[in-house]
Design an enzyme around this catalytic site. Structure first.
Site, mmCIF file in Angstrom:
data_model
loop_
_atom_site.group_PDB
_atom_site.id
_atom_site.type_symbol
_atom_site.label_atom_id
_atom_site.label_comp_id
_atom_site.label_asym_id
_atom_site.label_seq_id
_atom_site.Cartn_x
_atom_site.Cartn_y
_atom_site.Cartn_z
ATOM 1 C CB CYS A 135 37.102 43.456 37.130
ATOM 2 S SG CYS A 135 37.431 41.795 37.718
ATOM 3 C CB CYS A 138 35.851 40.284 35.348
ATOM 4 S SG CYS A 138 35.873 40.664 37.084
ATOM 5 C CG ASP A 139 35.749 42.649 32.076
ATOM 6 O OD1 ASP A 139 34.980 41.668 31.951
ATOM 7 O OD2 ASP A 139 35.436 43.680 32.688
#
Ligand code: NAP
Length: 320
Positions: A135, A138-139
């Site tokens: 992701c 997200c990261d």
């Protein structure tokens, strides 16, 4: 287990939320059990440019929030927890969640979507969450000004690469063929982005590093030559698989875990319907998921009226 709902929807992405909107508008009592982190894949998507009705791109989480707000205003109830067990052997159908909360309903719509696929090589497990992610939204931030790779050649891989190209120093797409599967517009954008590089016809053999990921070993599928690349992060974007583990033994599933369908919306159990990525391995778009959600709710309403939705098999028989 006090109330028996008319329609219980498992999953709160575009399929489940559209089903909820159509279910309550048909006058049915509807409960959506949406998972601990409801919203589906859209929650991990930034600009959505292909959902009709938005002149400018809408952010995935905002789109979900709007659908949920609409369903809620119309009267749908929500409970956000993961479903661990279902009872589809007799009616009313039952469901149990992680927190041991029990619900029952006369009909069910399964719209649990799909989860990211992993490569499945041993070293992947070692660096999951420590250099390897699925992701970028997200990261990605953890790899600011660093060198990363994206593995895959589909829409997800292109979107991940484009997102990361704004944060990272370089993004190298590693694809197992020399032709991308992604839609043309995403391919063009990625190919026109200077810090996105390409490694074709290559598969990942191993992720390298001591405690943290520091490299990747790949093999050219044409020449069979192996090589290593220094990297700080890797994003696996090789597709999705349906999240149907909890349905085993209660419904017919195919060998990949997708729900076996009797028609567009009917599962092997009368009164249990399915919508979205959990049964659709072909289109997997937010808008098709929403469309299937609408169809499933209309068929559930018909079922509750006592008219079984006529399956395609039955329709063919009738024609003969
Ligand atoms: P996908 O279309 O199935 O593509 C998966 C990619 O990963 C393919 O290029 C495939 O290679 C590669 N791959 C699969 N298994 C692999 C393995 N074991 N090792 C190496 N590579 C592997 O999956 P997706 O990109 O996640 O897209 C899924 C669906 O969601 C599609 O229908 C897509 O259109 C939709 N989607 C849409 C958007 C949008 O913006 N509209 C965004 C994301 C996703 P091959 O090409 O060789 O098979």
């Amino acid at each position: 287990m006090a109330k028996t709902y008319d329609i219980l929807i498992i999953g709160a992405g575009p399929a489940g939320l559209t089903a909820a909107i159509y279910g309550v508008r048909a006058g049915r009592s509807v409960l959506v059990v949406g998972g601990k982190t409801p919203g589906g894949q859209l929650m991990l998507t930034t600009d959505v440019e292909d959902y009709p009705g938005f002149v400018d791109a809408v952010q995935g989480p905002e789109l979900v929030q709007r659908m949920r707000g609409q369903a809620s205003r119309l009267g749908a109830e929500f409970f956000d927890d993961n479903v661990t067990k279902v009872g589809f052997k007799k009616s009313p159908f039952t469901l149990e969640t992680d927190e041991k909360k029990k619900f029952s309903a006369k009909s069910v719509i399964i719209a649990v979507g799909s989860a990211y696929k992993w490569l499945g090589i041993p070293s992947e497990l070692k660096f999951k969450g420590n250099g390897i992610s699925t992701c970028a939204v997200c990261d990605g931030y953890f790899f600011k000004n660093k060198d990363v790779v994206v593995i895959g050649g589909g829409d997800t891989a292109m979107r991940e690469a484009l997102f990361l190209s704004k944060i990272c120093k370089t993004v190298t797409v590693i694809h197992r063929r020399d032709v991308l599967r992604a839609q043309a517009v995403l391919q063009e954008r990625a190919k026109a982005t200077k810090n996105i590089k390409w490694i074709w016809n290559s598969e990942v053999l191993e992720f390298l590093g001591d405690k943290k990921l520091s490299g990747i070993k790949i093999k050219n599928t044409k020449t069979h030559q192996t090589s290593t690349l220094k990297i700080d992060g890797a994003f696996v974007a090789i597709g999705h698989e349906p999240s149907t583990g909890f349905l085993k033994g209660q419904l017919e599933l195919d060998s990949k875990g997708y729900i076996t369908m009797r028609s567009q919306t009917e599962t092997s159990v009368p009164g249990v319907f399915a919508a979205g990525d959990v049964k659709d391995f072909r289109y997997q778009q937010a808008v098709t998921a929403a469309g299937f959600g609408c169809m499933a709710a209309m068929d559930a309403d018909n079922y509750l009226h006592g008219f079984r939705a006529v399956s395609e098999a039955a329709r063919k028989k009738q024609k003969k």
